[in-house]
Write a protein that holds these residues in place. Sequence first.
Motif, short mmCIF file in Angstrom:
data_model
loop_
_atom_site.label_atom_id
_atom_site.label_comp_id
_atom_site.label_asym_id
_atom_site.label_seq_id
_atom_site.Cartn_x
_atom_site.Cartn_y
_atom_site.Cartn_z
N LYS A 1 0.89 -1.25 0.04
CA LYS A 1 -0.08 0.05 -0.17
C LYS A 1 0.92 1.20 -0.05
N SER A 2 2.04 1.26 0.41
CA SER A 2 2.89 2.13 0.57
C SER A 2 3.94 2.51 -0.92
N SER A 3 3.66 1.52 -1.77
CA SER A 3 4.36 1.51 -2.81
C SER A 3 3.83 2.66 -3.89
N HIS A 4 4.96 3.22 -4.82
CA HIS A 4 4.59 4.47 -5.51
C HIS A 4 3.51 4.26 -6.49
N CYS A 5 3.14 2.99 -7.11
CA CYS A 5 2.18 3.03 -7.98
C CYS A 5 1.11 1.88 -7.48
N TYR A 6 0.86 1.96 -6.23
CA TYR A 6 -0.23 1.38 -5.78
C TYR A 6 -1.70 1.43 -6.22
N SER A 7 -1.87 2.83 -6.67
CA SER A 7 -3.33 3.26 -7.28
C SER A 7 -3.47 2.46 -8.44
N ILE A 8 -2.59 2.07 -9.13
CA ILE A 8 -2.76 1.30 -10.19
C ILE A 8 -3.54 -0.05 -10.06
N ILE A 9 -3.17 -0.90 -8.83
CA ILE A 9 -3.72 -2.26 -8.62
C ILE A 9 -4.62 -2.14 -7.51
N LYS A 10 -4.85 -0.84 -6.98
CA LYS A 10 -5.71 -0.85 -5.57
C LYS A 10 -7.00 -1.48 -5.69
N ILE A 11 -7.72 -1.35 -6.71
CA ILE A 11 -9.27 -2.13 -6.48
C ILE A 11 -8.81 -3.62 -6.67
N GLN A 12 -8.20 -4.05 -7.65
CA GLN A 12 -7.99 -5.53 -7.62
C GLN A 12 -7.28 -6.08 -6.54
N TYR A 13 -6.46 -5.41 -5.92
CA TYR A 13 -5.53 -5.83 -4.72
C TYR A 13 -6.53 -6.06 -3.60
N GLU A 14 -7.17 -4.79 -3.22
CA GLU A 14 -8.38 -4.94 -2.07
C GLU A 14 -9.02 -5.92 -2.04
N LYS A 15 -9.71 -5.95 -3.29
CA LYS A 15 -10.71 -7.33 -3.41
C LYS A 15 -10.16 -8.49 -2.98
N ILE A 16 -8.86 -8.85 -3.50
CA ILE A 16 -8.35 -10.17 -3.12
C ILE A 16 -7.78 -10.29 -1.70
N TYR A 17 -7.39 -9.29 -1.24
CA TYR A 17 -7.06 -9.17 0.18
C TYR A 17 -8.35 -9.27 1.08
N LYS A 18 -9.38 -8.75 0.78
CA LYS A 18 -10.65 -8.75 1.54
C LYS A 18 -11.14 -10.38 1.35
N ASP A 19 -10.87 -10.91 0.20
CA ASP A 19 -11.41 -12.34 0.22
C ASP A 19 -10.65 -13.11 1.10
N PHE A 20 -9.32 -13.00 1.22
CA PHE A 20 -8.54 -13.82 1.96
C PHE A 20 -8.80 -13.63 3.37
#
Length: 208
Positions: free
Chosen positions: A178-197
Motif C-alpha cells: 500500500k505504500s508503493s509508488h504505483c499502488y493506485s494502479i492495482i488498488k481496486i483489484q488488490y483490495e478485493k483479493i485481500y478482503k477475500d483472503f
Amino acid sequence: MGTKEFEKRKWSFAHICAYLSLAISLTMLVLWCCNVGGFEVVSLDSFVGVIVTLLAIIVAVAIGYQIYNGIGLNAKLEELDVIKEKLIAQEKNITQKDCKSRYLISVSLAEIEFNKREYITAFSYLMASLEFTMELDTPTNVENVFQRMIFSISKMPSGTLCPSETMKAIQDSDKGIKSSHCYSIIKIQYEKIYKDFISKIVNEDKNE
C-alpha cells in the motif's frame, strides 16, 4: 585539468610567491646596506608610502591567490557532484536488482508451498513477491501474482486457521504494498483479493 595537475600547479605557484618574496626582501636589504639610491635618508612620508605600497601588493597577491584557490575548489566540488550522482545511480541499480531477486525467490517459494498444499503459506509468499515487484520502477508479472493469489484463496475452506507469524508477515507485506509508488494502479483489484483472503481465515491469536 585534473586534480593532481591542479594541485601540482598550485604548489608551484606557492613556491614561486615564497621565493619571489624572499628575493625582494633580500634585494631591499642589500640596497639598504649598500646605501644605493640614498636609502639611509628615509623620511616619514617616504617610509609610510613604501609600507602602504607593500601592503597593497601583499593584499593584491593574497586576493589573487584566494581566487586561484577558489577556482580549484569549484573544480573539486564539481568532481564530487559527479561522483555523488554515480553513487546514487549505482545504489538505485543495486536496490532494483535486489527487489527483483527477492520477487523471484518469493514466487518460487510460493510454488513449492502450492505443491505441498500449504495455501496460506503460499499466499504469504505471494504477498511478499507482490511487495517486491511493486518496489521496482516498472512492476512485472503483477497479474500472474494476482491469479495465483486468487487460486490459493479458492483452496482455503472458510475458517482456515492462520498462524500468528504467517499473519504478521502478510500484514507487513500489505503495508509495504500500500505504500508503493504505483499502488493506485492495482488498488481496486488488490483490495478485493485481500478482503477475500481475510474473509476465509481465522487469526490464530484471536482464536485462542
